[in-house]
Design a protein around this motif. Structure first.
Motif, PDB file in Angstrom:
ATOM      1  N   VAL A  79       0.825  -1.378  -0.006  1.00  0.00           N
ATOM      2  CA  VAL A  79      -0.016  -0.124  -0.052  1.00  0.00           C
ATOM      3  C   VAL A  79       0.865   1.197   0.232  1.00  0.00           C
ATOM      4  CG1 VAL A  79      -1.742   1.460   1.339  1.00  0.00           C
ATOM      5  CG2 VAL A  79      -1.984  -1.124   1.203  1.00  0.00           C
ATOM      6  N   ASP A  80       2.020   1.120   0.831  1.00  0.00           N
ATOM      7  CA  ASP A  80       2.974   2.451   0.871  1.00  0.00           C
ATOM      8  C   ASP A  80       3.637   2.450  -0.481  1.00  0.00           C
ATOM      9  OD1 ASP A  80       2.174   2.683   3.603  1.00  0.00           O
ATOM     10  OD2 ASP A  80       4.148   1.912   4.239  1.00  0.00           O
ATOM     11  N   LEU A  81       3.857   1.562  -1.242  1.00  0.00           N
ATOM     12  CA  LEU A  81       4.518   1.647  -2.391  1.00  0.00           C
ATOM     13  C   LEU A  81       3.693   2.480  -3.388  1.00  0.00           C
ATOM     14  CD1 LEU A  81       6.676  -1.588  -2.671  1.00  0.00           C
ATOM     15  CD2 LEU A  81       7.668   0.677  -2.662  1.00  0.00           C
ATOM     16  N   VAL A  82       2.181   1.888  -3.390  1.00  0.00           N
ATOM     17  CA  VAL A  82       1.311   2.546  -4.353  1.00  0.00           C
ATOM     18  C   VAL A  82       1.206   3.874  -4.140  1.00  0.00           C
ATOM     19  CG1 VAL A  82      -1.103   2.382  -5.031  1.00  0.00           C
ATOM     20  CG2 VAL A  82       0.099   0.115  -4.853  1.00  0.00           C
ATOM     21  N   LEU A  83       1.034   4.284  -2.989  1.00  0.00           N
ATOM     22  CA  LEU A  83       0.812   5.594  -2.267  1.00  0.00           C
ATOM     23  C   LEU A  83       1.863   6.691  -2.869  1.00  0.00           C
ATOM     24  CD1 LEU A  83      -1.023   5.357   1.147  1.00  0.00           C
ATOM     25  CD2 LEU A  83      -2.293   6.068  -1.196  1.00  0.00           C
ATOM     26  N   GLN A  84       3.003   5.770  -2.637  1.00  0.00           N
ATOM     27  CA  GLN A  84       4.468   6.623  -3.204  1.00  0.00           C
ATOM     28  C   GLN A  84       4.436   7.014  -4.439  1.00  0.00           C
ATOM     29  OE1 GLN A  84       6.958   7.482  -0.873  1.00  0.00           O
ATOM     30  NE2 GLN A  84       8.445   8.236  -2.464  1.00  0.00           N
ATOM     31  N   GLU A 130      12.738   4.863   2.503  1.00  0.00           N
ATOM     32  CA  GLU A 130      12.119   4.768   3.673  1.00  0.00           C
ATOM     33  C   GLU A 130      10.483   5.072   3.278  1.00  0.00           C
ATOM     34  OE1 GLU A 130      13.405   3.531   6.215  1.00  0.00           O
ATOM     35  OE2 GLU A 130      15.024   3.409   5.102  1.00  0.00           O
ATOM     36  N   LEU A 131       9.892   5.302   2.310  1.00  0.00           N
ATOM     37  CA  LEU A 131       8.509   5.688   1.961  1.00  0.00           C
ATOM     38  C   LEU A 131       8.086   6.736   2.930  1.00  0.00           C
ATOM     39  CD1 LEU A 131       7.353   2.027   1.497  1.00  0.00           C
ATOM     40  CD2 LEU A 131       7.644   3.635  -0.192  1.00  0.00           C
TER      41      LEU A 131
END
Length: 189
Positions: A79-84, A130-131
């Motif tokens: 989820v963090d990678l998609v938001l990034q 580090e997102l």
């Protein structure tokens, strides 16, 4: 918000900073700072806060729950990678600068033009590995120039407490990675 008695170390690490001159006389309070965030920044901040609260509760479970915790961490990372990715596609305001080091008190950037001590900037920090994506107000506290390359050391003048916590944790993780890499390089020599 940050108080002047907080002092944290900085860790060398590459990142991106967007600096836009802060023209207003007063600094924003926590509510105003949150309102200044883009939709993407608000979303990733909320996701990180929910994730941290959930992981704290899961740490209290016994060893049998470790697989569940690891799976949830993986899902959270996705989820963090998609938001990034979404945040990187947003229109950025301000001038882009390469970051050289960061920590819980401030950061250092490289600049094509000289900075002036005391200048304030509305700043967005993107620490991809580090997102971390943070909006803050930063003040130039020191400058230097060498071979036409200008450096500016900035400290946070207005930043959310949760963002300071993220930066401190990220700086510790980066430092651990650097120490491991140094040990492996020494062992390989």
């Amino acid at each position: 918000m940050i108080s002047s008695d907080n002092s944290y170390f900085n860790v060398p690490h590459e990142f991106t900073a967007y600096l836009e001159p802060w023209q207003q006389e007063s600094l924003p309070d926590e509510t105003a700072l949150k309102e200044m965030q883009s939709v993407g920044l608000k979303l990733i901040t909320e996701v990180k806060e929910l994730e941290n609260a959930c992981l704290l509760q899961l740490r209290n479970l016994d060893n049998e729950a470790k697989a569940v915790v690891d799976f949830l961490k993986l899902q959270s990372r996705k989820v963090d990678l998609v938001l990034q990715y979404v945040l990187e596609k947003e229109t950025q305001h301000g001038q882009k600068h390469p970051g050289l080091s960061f920590g819980g008190s401030g950061f250092t950037i490289s600049s094509a033009t000289p900075l002036t001590v005391g200048q304030q900037f509305k700043t967005t920090l993107y620490i991809r590995e580090e997102l971390i994506n943070i909006l803050c107000i930063a003040t130039v506290i020191a400058t230097s120039s060498e071979d036409g390359v200008h450096r500016g050391q900035l400290e946070y003048s207005a930043i959310l407490e949760s963002d300071i916590e993220q930066l401190v944790q990220a700086s510790l993780r980066v430092q651990q990675k650097q120490l491991r890499a140094r040990k492996q390089a020494q062992a390989g020599s």
